[in-house]
Motif scaffolding. Sequence first.
Motif, PDB file in Angstrom:
ATOM      1  N   ARG A  37       0.826  -1.212   0.000  1.00  0.00           N
ATOM      2  CA  ARG A  37       0.000   0.000   0.000  1.00  0.00           C
ATOM      3  C   ARG A  37       0.859   1.261   0.000  1.00  0.00           C
ATOM      4  O   ARG A  37       0.504   2.257  -0.616  1.00  0.00           O
ATOM      5  CB  ARG A  37      -0.972   0.006   1.188  1.00  0.00           C
ATOM      6  CG  ARG A  37      -2.067  -1.037   1.040  1.00  0.00           C
ATOM      7  CD  ARG A  37      -3.114  -0.939   2.124  1.00  0.00           C
ATOM      8  NE  ARG A  37      -4.025   0.174   1.919  1.00  0.00           N
ATOM      9  CZ  ARG A  37      -5.006   0.184   1.033  1.00  0.00           C
ATOM     10  NH1 ARG A  37      -5.207  -0.858   0.265  1.00  0.00           N
ATOM     11  NH2 ARG A  37      -5.795   1.231   0.915  1.00  0.00           N
ATOM     12  N   THR A  80       1.331   4.027  -3.353  1.00  0.00           N
ATOM     13  CA  THR A  80       0.892   5.391  -2.972  1.00  0.00           C
ATOM     14  C   THR A  80      -0.470   5.416  -2.277  1.00  0.00           C
ATOM     15  O   THR A  80      -1.061   6.475  -2.147  1.00  0.00           O
ATOM     16  CB  THR A  80       0.841   6.383  -4.162  1.00  0.00           C
ATOM     17  OG1 THR A  80      -0.303   6.080  -4.968  1.00  0.00           O
ATOM     18  CG2 THR A  80       2.082   6.326  -5.013  1.00  0.00           C
ATOM     19  N   LEU A  81      -0.954   4.273  -1.835  1.00  0.00           N
ATOM     20  CA  LEU A  81      -2.251   4.280  -1.142  1.00  0.00           C
ATOM     21  C   LEU A  81      -2.107   4.619   0.339  1.00  0.00           C
ATOM     22  O   LEU A  81      -3.066   5.001   0.989  1.00  0.00           O
ATOM     23  CB  LEU A  81      -2.943   2.925  -1.292  1.00  0.00           C
ATOM     24  CG  LEU A  81      -3.441   2.605  -2.696  1.00  0.00           C
ATOM     25  CD1 LEU A  81      -3.923   1.173  -2.792  1.00  0.00           C
ATOM     26  CD2 LEU A  81      -4.542   3.571  -3.111  1.00  0.00           C
ATOM     27  N   ALA A  82      -0.912   4.466   0.869  1.00  0.00           N
ATOM     28  CA  ALA A  82      -0.673   4.821   2.265  1.00  0.00           C
ATOM     29  C   ALA A  82       0.623   5.619   2.330  1.00  0.00           C
ATOM     30  O   ALA A  82       1.532   5.380   1.526  1.00  0.00           O
ATOM     31  CB  ALA A  82      -0.567   3.561   3.111  1.00  0.00           C
ATOM     32  N   SER A  83       0.676   6.592   3.236  1.00  0.00           N
ATOM     33  CA  SER A  83       1.941   7.332   3.342  1.00  0.00           C
ATOM     34  C   SER A  83       2.785   6.707   4.437  1.00  0.00           C
ATOM     35  O   SER A  83       2.267   6.301   5.475  1.00  0.00           O
ATOM     36  CB  SER A  83       1.713   8.803   3.653  1.00  0.00           C
ATOM     37  OG  SER A  83       0.344   9.068   3.800  1.00  0.00           O
TER      38      SER A  83
END
Lengths: 358, 299
Positions: free
Chosen positions: B47, B51-54
Amino acid sequence: MNALRIAWKDLKFLLRSRTMLVMSLLMPILMMLMMGYIFPKDYSDTSVKMGFYSEDPLFSLVAIPKMAKSGKVVVYKSRKEMLDALAKGQIAAAVVVPKGFMQNYTKGNATLEVIPSPSNPQAAIMISKMAASFMGREGKSEEKKVKVKLVGVGGEDFSYYQFMAPGMMAMIAIMSVASGLAASITRERELGTLDGLMVTPISRSSIVVGKILAQTVRGVVQALIVLGTSMLLFGVRVHGNILETLLLLILSTFSFIGIGIIITAGIKEQETAQLTMMTITFPMMFFSGVFFPIDQMPKIAQYISKIFPLTYAADALRKNVVIGSSIDLMTFDITVLLLFALLTSVLATIMFPKLVKE
Amino acid sequence: MKAIVVENLKKYYGKVKAVDGISFEVEWGELFALLGPNGAGKSTTIRVLTTLASPTSGRAFVAGYDVVKEERKVRKKIGLVSDKLILYDRLTVLENVFFFSKLYGLSDKEIYERAERLLKMLDMWEWKNMRVSKLSTGMKQKVNLVRALVPKPDILFLDEPTLGLDPHTTRKIRDFIKELHQEGVTIILTTHILHEVELLATKVAIINKGKIVAMDTPKSLKNLFKEKEIVQIEYEGDLKIPSGVKILESAEGYLKVEVESLEKFLHDVTGQSVRIINVKSFEPSLEDIFVKLTGGEAA
């Protein structure tokens, strides 16, 4: 025993979601607060005025000058002027004195036509009774001779539904957007398709704008169905420009979407999103003057009503549909709605990527 | 430039350390596997990389781009398949493929041609106009793969792509992944199935509790895992026991032995005039490996 197990599991399930729990507790409190605040303490509002427009030259000559002095009555030189005043909320009811009124009056069968204010038909109905007695006193103290007929702007019979329909349209448009967004954003997130959109190289704003467009269409279509059924089944007439009705509907729907997106994007579960939306839309329904006239509410409720875009949407649509006012009488409503729409949409576009990213 | 560079990446959710300081590199064209039990941090790593989570801290580069500062450039290069289907179930197979591929700016012709080729590879072409909701779980996952592949990603992330699928579909998808790898697509695969890694990966990182505990080619890790293997064999006839085999159990027509190499043992046995009825080999389970690698902390 097993029923108890199931009940306990269900309650536990509710208790474990903090948002659900807070919302479930908040909902009844809000409901009671609303109920306590929206109903007027007493109806004896003495500041209301009646508008008079006379089509009968004799009446204008004889009665008008005396009436103008009373302070309770505003006399208008033209019908349009009076209707504009009605739209602006300067008078609570518009009384039309038809041609030949004086002649009929002497015969004992005179009729006054009263157009209630769209924002508060209840009050207007009460006042209209006063109109009759007022006339009686101004005349030759034969009260029973003047009949009062409640009418719409086009002279058609008054229908309560006519006054409710515009507000209901705006309400249904906004409610459909609220539930639509909860379904579209939170559901997509739950299912995983939102991830699919978020990993594509498109700009985040196109996702938000796309959602806004789809929901606006959905809301407007539903509102038009309300309009269509009210016209066909209940004889509601649109006195304003129908194109303007449509534009106002689009604007009304649009005004709520930004807020909707911000809320639903911040919530991970569809059920919670729906409950949250309901907690907002439910009070909105009561405070925005769709069912209960705002100017009869206590001051606090009147202030609260100002935070909901539906208040302005319903007001503008009522002016358009019921009175047939031109758009320049809705400048304030439209400006507020536009501001709501633009500010929240921009905010939603900025916040959306941050809200959905972990 | 490497396909992926991860430097001391951390991702915490509150107090939960989902990923706790991992570093690795993936070469272009590699099929890199992240192997670990559920909750090891595999999906979280994916993720962050997609780029779905930083990340909480650390850095990661995909196709040379920073996943935090150059999200959009990263997104142009990647495709994602996870066990959560990225498909709209009220749209048909082709509608889904077209919708997502159009977001990458592909022409209709290009999409159609690629979709046709890929769907045919997975025996899904005849279902192209079917609504996704009508498809079986296995078929949906096949379409999901095609959906991710039509936009020609340079790097494909596969997060447990065979989770919950029947053996037949699993095999089909594994073969397909192999083919993609041969075509040069860089693939990051997460799985908790050791066998899958052995079959597919060129490099594997074993991840547990947010940390990488071992990283190598599957072959060398395999050697580390299975110094010995246990085989159970049922047969008819006269079996001569090959050399280098330790007998654990034996009976008429039945033998349980510990061998150094399964391949050598089978070769030795099948060379004899014995009818083999059944062979079972016991691989060390993932738990065994974790016990070995994490010093007693089974996952």
